[in-house]
Design a protein around this motif. Structure first.
Motif, short mmCIF file in Angstrom:
data_model
loop_
_atom_site.label_atom_id
_atom_site.label_comp_id
_atom_site.label_asym_id
_atom_site.label_seq_id
_atom_site.Cartn_x
_atom_site.Cartn_y
_atom_site.Cartn_z
N ASN A 202 85.59 58.83 63.04
CA ASN A 202 85.91 59.29 61.69
C ASN A 202 86.59 60.66 61.69
O ASN A 202 86.15 61.60 61.02
CB ASN A 202 84.65 59.34 60.82
N ILE A 203 87.68 60.77 62.45
CA ILE A 203 88.42 62.03 62.51
C ILE A 203 89.28 62.21 61.26
O ILE A 203 89.97 61.27 60.84
CB ILE A 203 89.30 62.08 63.78
N ASN A 204 89.23 63.39 60.71
CA ASN A 204 90.01 63.71 59.52
C ASN A 204 91.50 63.54 59.80
O ASN A 204 92.01 63.98 60.83
CB ASN A 204 89.72 65.16 59.10
N LYS A 205 92.23 62.90 58.88
CA LYS A 205 93.66 62.67 59.05
C LYS A 205 94.43 63.97 59.24
O LYS A 205 95.47 64.00 59.91
CB LYS A 205 94.21 61.91 57.84
N ASP A 206 93.94 65.05 58.66
CA ASP A 206 94.63 66.34 58.78
C ASP A 206 94.78 66.77 60.23
O ASP A 206 95.73 67.47 60.58
CB ASP A 206 93.88 67.42 58.00
N PHE A 207 93.84 66.36 61.09
CA PHE A 207 93.91 66.74 62.49
C PHE A 207 95.08 66.05 63.20
O PHE A 207 95.70 66.62 64.08
CB PHE A 207 92.60 66.43 63.21
N TYR A 208 95.38 64.82 62.80
CA TYR A 208 96.54 64.13 63.37
C TYR A 208 97.83 64.86 62.97
O TYR A 208 98.75 65.03 63.78
CB TYR A 208 96.59 62.69 62.90
N ASP A 209 97.89 65.30 61.73
CA ASP A 209 99.06 66.04 61.26
C ASP A 209 99.19 67.37 62.01
O ASP A 209 100.31 67.78 62.38
CB ASP A 209 98.95 66.31 59.75
N LEU A 210 98.07 68.04 62.24
CA LEU A 210 98.09 69.31 62.95
C LEU A 210 98.54 69.13 64.39
O LEU A 210 99.28 69.96 64.95
CB LEU A 210 96.71 69.96 62.90
N TRP A 211 98.10 68.02 65.03
CA TRP A 211 98.53 67.74 66.41
C TRP A 211 100.03 67.54 66.48
O TRP A 211 100.69 68.03 67.40
CB TRP A 211 97.79 66.52 66.94
N GLU A 212 100.60 66.85 65.49
CA GLU A 212 102.05 66.67 65.43
C GLU A 212 102.75 68.01 65.23
O GLU A 212 103.80 68.28 65.83
CB GLU A 212 102.42 65.71 64.31
N GLU A 213 102.18 68.85 64.39
CA GLU A 213 102.77 70.17 64.15
C GLU A 213 102.75 71.01 65.43
O GLU A 213 103.71 71.70 65.75
CB GLU A 213 101.99 70.88 63.04
#
Length: 237
Positions: A202-213
């Motif tokens: 249940n990882i927050n979607k924001d972390f995927y966006d941050l990894w891309e950034e």
């Protein structure tokens, strides 16, 4: 204070996310003559990848510390499943609850930059033996950065400042490190390797966006933001 980038690494459980990755870690450690009698401190140990390698490869006493509860849990799990276990403690690297001169080696892989740098280096100097060795791998500025880029780096990674090679050496000398060797590595920040993962659910979607950034930032600014690996020894205490 929470740091979103460190939270990302914790919940994804990424080992070897530091510049140069785990291959660089192994290469450096094979060259520093760690013996079974030695006591090694791994600060900001994350999921315990380096600590496990140290314990298994050199049969030395390894103490691993972190202050992120998710990282600590994953490091403890790794220690239990490792052929050679290592100790895992919750500690603040800026205020280490260890006696003076406690360790023969200290390993820091992209940790100090997330702290008050001079305060942390002073603590590492205090707990390192007089004949001990500090190994650090840290992000560096490859040239003078604009104020806008400095703000962007600090905002993305939740850090206070980014130092040049010369500034790192100066800070190290200020706390008593007289022998400072720059370990030969590629200067540019590589794309982060993902070959050791212990992912939370249940990882927050924001972390995927941050990894891309993060990866976009490295690709775009790799000529301005690099890293250095230092091998450091103290003046006689």
């Amino acid at each position: 204070m929470s740091n979103a980038y460190l939270d990302l690494l914790a919940y994804f459980g990424i080992g070897g996310a530091h510049p140069g990755g785990f291959n660089l870690t192994q290469s450096i450690l094979e060259d520093v003559n760690i013996q079974p009698i030695h006591s090694v401190l791994d600060i900001g140990c994350g999921t315990g990848q380096t600590a496990a390698f140290l314990a298994n490869r050199f049969n030395c006493k390894v103490t691993a510390i972190d202050n992120h509860p998710v990282m600590l849990k994953k490091a403890q799990e790794r220690s239990k499943n490792s052929e050679a276990s290592f100790q895992v403690f919750e500690r603040d690297v800026q205020n280490l609850n260890f006696m003076d001169n406690s360790f023969d080696f200290i390993i820091s892989e992209s940790v100090i930059i997330f702290t008050q740098i001079s305060k942390t280096l002073n603590e590492l100097s205090r707990v390192l033996n007089s004949n001990g060795c500090l190994i650090i791998i840290e992000m560096t500025a490859e040239q003078n950065l604009s104020e806008e880029l400095q703000r962007k780096v600090c905002s993305l990674y939740g850090i206070h400042e980014i130092l040049s090679e010369e500034e790192w050496i100066l800070r190290l000398r200020e706390v008593g490190f007289s022998q400072i060797e720059i370990i030969n590595t590629p200067a540019e920040l590589p794309q982060s390797e993902i070959n050791d993962i212990n992912q939370s659910i249940n990882i927050n979607k924001d972390f995927y966006d941050l990894w891309e950034e993060h990866n976009h930032f490295i690709h775009h600014y790799r000529h301005l933001i690099g890293y250095r690996a230092f091998k450091c020894q103290l003046n006689e205490k």
